[in-house]
Motif scaffolding. Structure first.
Motif, PDB file in Angstrom:
ATOM      1  N   GLU A   1       1.272   1.954  -6.886  1.00 55.63           N
ATOM      2  CA  GLU A   1       0.416   3.000  -6.277  1.00 55.63           C
ATOM      3  C   GLU A   1      -0.008   4.024  -7.324  1.00 55.63           C
ATOM      4  O   GLU A   1      -1.177   4.437  -7.361  1.00 55.63           O
ATOM      5  CB  GLU A   1       1.153   3.693  -5.130  1.00 55.63           C
ATOM      6  CG  GLU A   1       1.283   2.872  -3.871  1.00 55.63           C
ATOM      7  CD  GLU A   1       1.684   3.718  -2.651  1.00 55.63           C
ATOM      8  OE1 GLU A   1       1.882   4.947  -2.810  1.00 55.63           O
ATOM      9  OE2 GLU A   1       1.786   3.155  -1.549  1.00 55.63           O
ATOM     10  N   GLN A   2       0.900   4.406  -8.211  1.00 55.10           N
ATOM     11  CA  GLN A   2       0.577   5.393  -9.241  1.00 55.10           C
ATOM     12  C   GLN A   2      -0.480   4.863 -10.218  1.00 55.10           C
ATOM     13  O   GLN A   2      -1.153   5.628 -10.902  1.00 55.10           O
ATOM     14  CB  GLN A   2       1.847   5.789 -10.010  1.00 55.10           C
ATOM     15  CG  GLN A   2       2.727   6.771  -9.237  1.00 55.10           C
ATOM     16  CD  GLN A   2       2.104   8.159  -9.178  1.00 55.10           C
ATOM     17  OE1 GLN A   2       1.657   8.668 -10.201  1.00 55.10           O
ATOM     18  NE2 GLN A   2       2.041   8.732  -7.998  1.00 55.10           N
TER      19      GLN A   2
ATOM     20  N   ILE B   1       3.983  -7.095  -0.399  1.00 59.47           N
ATOM     21  CA  ILE B   1       2.600  -7.465  -0.728  1.00 59.47           C
ATOM     22  C   ILE B   1       2.081  -6.316  -1.584  1.00 59.47           C
ATOM     23  O   ILE B   1       1.929  -5.185  -1.093  1.00 59.47           O
ATOM     24  CB  ILE B   1       1.740  -7.613   0.548  1.00 59.47           C
ATOM     25  CG1 ILE B   1       2.327  -8.711   1.451  1.00 59.47           C
ATOM     26  CG2 ILE B   1       0.289  -7.927   0.191  1.00 59.47           C
ATOM     27  CD1 ILE B   1       1.896  -8.625   2.891  1.00 59.47           C
ATOM     28  N   LEU B   2       1.854  -6.544  -2.877  1.00 59.73           N
ATOM     29  CA  LEU B   2       1.462  -5.414  -3.736  1.00 59.73           C
ATOM     30  C   LEU B   2       0.492  -5.857  -4.816  1.00 59.73           C
ATOM     31  O   LEU B   2       0.418  -7.041  -5.166  1.00 59.73           O
ATOM     32  CB  LEU B   2       2.687  -4.743  -4.347  1.00 59.73           C
ATOM     33  CG  LEU B   2       3.661  -5.547  -5.211  1.00 59.73           C
ATOM     34  CD1 LEU B   2       3.107  -5.834  -6.605  1.00 59.73           C
ATOM     35  CD2 LEU B   2       4.993  -4.799  -5.353  1.00 59.73           C
TER      36      LEU B   2
ATOM     37  N   ALA C   1      -1.927  -0.880  -4.380  1.00 61.60           N
ATOM     38  CA  ALA C   1      -1.355  -0.635  -3.040  1.00 61.60           C
ATOM     39  C   ALA C   1      -0.125  -1.532  -2.878  1.00 61.60           C
ATOM     40  O   ALA C   1      -0.007  -2.576  -3.537  1.00 61.60           O
ATOM     41  CB  ALA C   1      -2.386  -0.941  -1.968  1.00 61.60           C
ATOM     42  N   ALA C   2       0.784  -1.090  -2.007  1.00 56.78           N
ATOM     43  CA  ALA C   2       2.025  -1.860  -1.782  1.00 56.78           C
ATOM     44  C   ALA C   2       2.433  -1.695  -0.323  1.00 56.78           C
ATOM     45  O   ALA C   2       2.716  -0.589   0.134  1.00 56.78           O
ATOM     46  CB  ALA C   2       3.143  -1.360  -2.690  1.00 56.78           C
TER      47      ALA C   2
ATOM     48  N   ILE D   1       5.056   0.381   1.728  1.00 56.10           N
ATOM     49  CA  ILE D   1       6.476   0.160   1.414  1.00 56.10           C
ATOM     50  C   ILE D   1       7.175   1.495   1.243  1.00 56.10           C
ATOM     51  O   ILE D   1       8.310   1.684   1.705  1.00 56.10           O
ATOM     52  CB  ILE D   1       6.612  -0.729   0.161  1.00 56.10           C
ATOM     53  CG1 ILE D   1       6.330  -2.193   0.558  1.00 56.10           C
ATOM     54  CG2 ILE D   1       7.984  -0.587  -0.488  1.00 56.10           C
ATOM     55  CD1 ILE D   1       6.359  -3.180  -0.555  1.00 56.10           C
ATOM     56  N   LEU D   2       6.475   2.464   0.654  1.00 59.92           N
ATOM     57  CA  LEU D   2       7.111   3.764   0.365  1.00 59.92           C
ATOM     58  C   LEU D   2       7.388   4.569   1.626  1.00 59.92           C
ATOM     59  O   LEU D   2       8.069   5.590   1.574  1.00 59.92           O
ATOM     60  CB  LEU D   2       6.251   4.578  -0.610  1.00 59.92           C
ATOM     61  CG  LEU D   2       5.979   3.932  -1.974  1.00 59.92           C
ATOM     62  CD1 LEU D   2       5.322   4.945  -2.907  1.00 59.92           C
ATOM     63  CD2 LEU D   2       7.249   3.390  -2.617  1.00 59.92           C
TER      64      LEU D   2
END
Ligand code: P6P
Length: 339
Positions: free
Chosen positions: A290-291, A318-319, A295-296, A303-304
């Motif tokens: 993400e940083q 899935i990322l 996307a994850a 996920i976060l």
């Protein structure tokens, strides 16, 4: 010759100029980096160091432990326990949390790690790596409990991995982008080789273990099937596939050139949400992705945002490239709405 910026200088400037990391967190990250250097040295010795093969034991996951799994775990514990920056640690290789011994000062951070991810690749000389995640100890003048670790991935204050491949590269975020540091073996220091990593939002490359296809849920089957149809199908472009079976190596490729990585839920173990672990694999990798603009998700949510209930719990992953991850997540939504 361009200005060489060491990991130490990068972190000092993050602390001093951006005020982004306290000195205790900077110290913690430098200690973890030094531990990864030691792991890299042991990994690179291979058979010459007598570190290949299994250790004749199993970890909490019921997986056969490799000698290097245990060595890497011990290196990270021993490097971090005396520094005064940690309250406790948790590892894929240890059933319960590891409290800093009373003879050492305690700090305000919690360190979680998979000391050597992808260790099935050790004996065949394929890239492996260390994954780590840093949380803050919740307020309160009391001893550390396992429940203190059960914080969602969005609470991380630092995350990273070190990939032991043709180069040893440390990839790190403290919440304002992702930087990559290559180990200069002659100097023994990590040197900044890429700052502000950006993952392309689109890709033609997917990473999944295709041998599990018959076990996947419909949205994943739909997505992969469309990739396989290539330019003749609804995606109107051909795709390539990669699967290293070492999450650190697959994620590093995506951090470097984009792609989508999937280890989804499958019906072999319907009561388990997935194979990969939330706290010290999916959360740190998800934040890094993400940083870097990717996307994850677990197919249903970031996920976060997943609220952990167990230290070693698993999650569907899935990322990668944002537009691809969003497509798979959309397919999950459509499948749920049609049910
Ligand atoms: P499979 C390694 O054991 C690991 O945990 C990840 O690093 C990797 O992505 C995955 O498992 C590989 O799993 O089922 O393809 O061997």
């Amino acid at each position: 010759m361009s200005k060489r910026i060491s990991l130490t200088r990068y972190l000092v400037e993050k602390q001093r100029i951006d005020g982004h990391i306290p000195s205790q967190l900077r110290l913690l990250l430098e200690v973890v980096a030094r531990a990864c250097k030691s792991v890299s040295h042991a990994v690179n010795k291979g058979a010459l160091g007598g570190v290949l093969g299994t250790a004749g034991s199993e970890n909490v996951q019921g997986e056969v432990q490799k000698k290097l799994d245990i060595i890497a775990n011990e290196v990270l514990i021993e490097a971090n326990e005396w520094g005064g920056h940690l309250a406790a640690m948790a590892s894929e290789e240890m059933d319960s949390i590891y409290l800093v011994p009373n003879r050492y000062p305690k700090g305000e951070y919690l360190l979680l790690f998979d000391p050597l991810d992808g260790s099935s690749n050790i004996d065949v000389n394929v890239s492996i790596g260390t994954i780590f995640s840093v949380l803050k100890m919740p307020e309160g003048d009391r001893g550390v409990e396992e429940s203190d670790f059960l914080q969602a991935g969005k609470c991380q204050v630092a995350a990273g991995y070190c990939v032991y491949g043709p180069q040893t590269i440390l990839v790190l975020t403290v919440g304002d982008g992702v930087a990559m540091f290559t180990l200069d073996r002659e100097m023994g220091s990590f040197v900044l080789t890429q700052d502000d990593v950006q993952i392309p939002p689109d890709t033609r490359e997917f990473a999944i273990n295709m041998s599990n296809m018959r076990h996947w849920d419909a949205p994943v089957k739909r997505y992969i099937d469309e990739c396989l149809q290539g330019k003749d199908g609804p995606r109107a472009k051909d795709f390539n596939m990669r699967w290293v079976a070492s999450m650190v190596a697959d994620v590093h490729r995506i951090m470097t050139r984009g792609g989508i990585f999937m280890y989804p839920w499958d019906k072999r173990e319907p009561n388990k949400p997935g194979k990969l672990r939330l706290m010290y694999e999916a959360n740190p990798m998800g934040w890094l992705i993400e940083q870097a603009g990717g996307a994850a998700t677990n197919g249903h949510q970031r996920i976060l945002e997943v609220q952990p209930t167990q230290l070693h719990e698993r999650v569907s992953v899935i990322l990668g490239s944002k537009n691809e991850v969003e497509r798979v997540t959309q397919y999950h939504r459509e499948h749920a709405n049609a049910a």
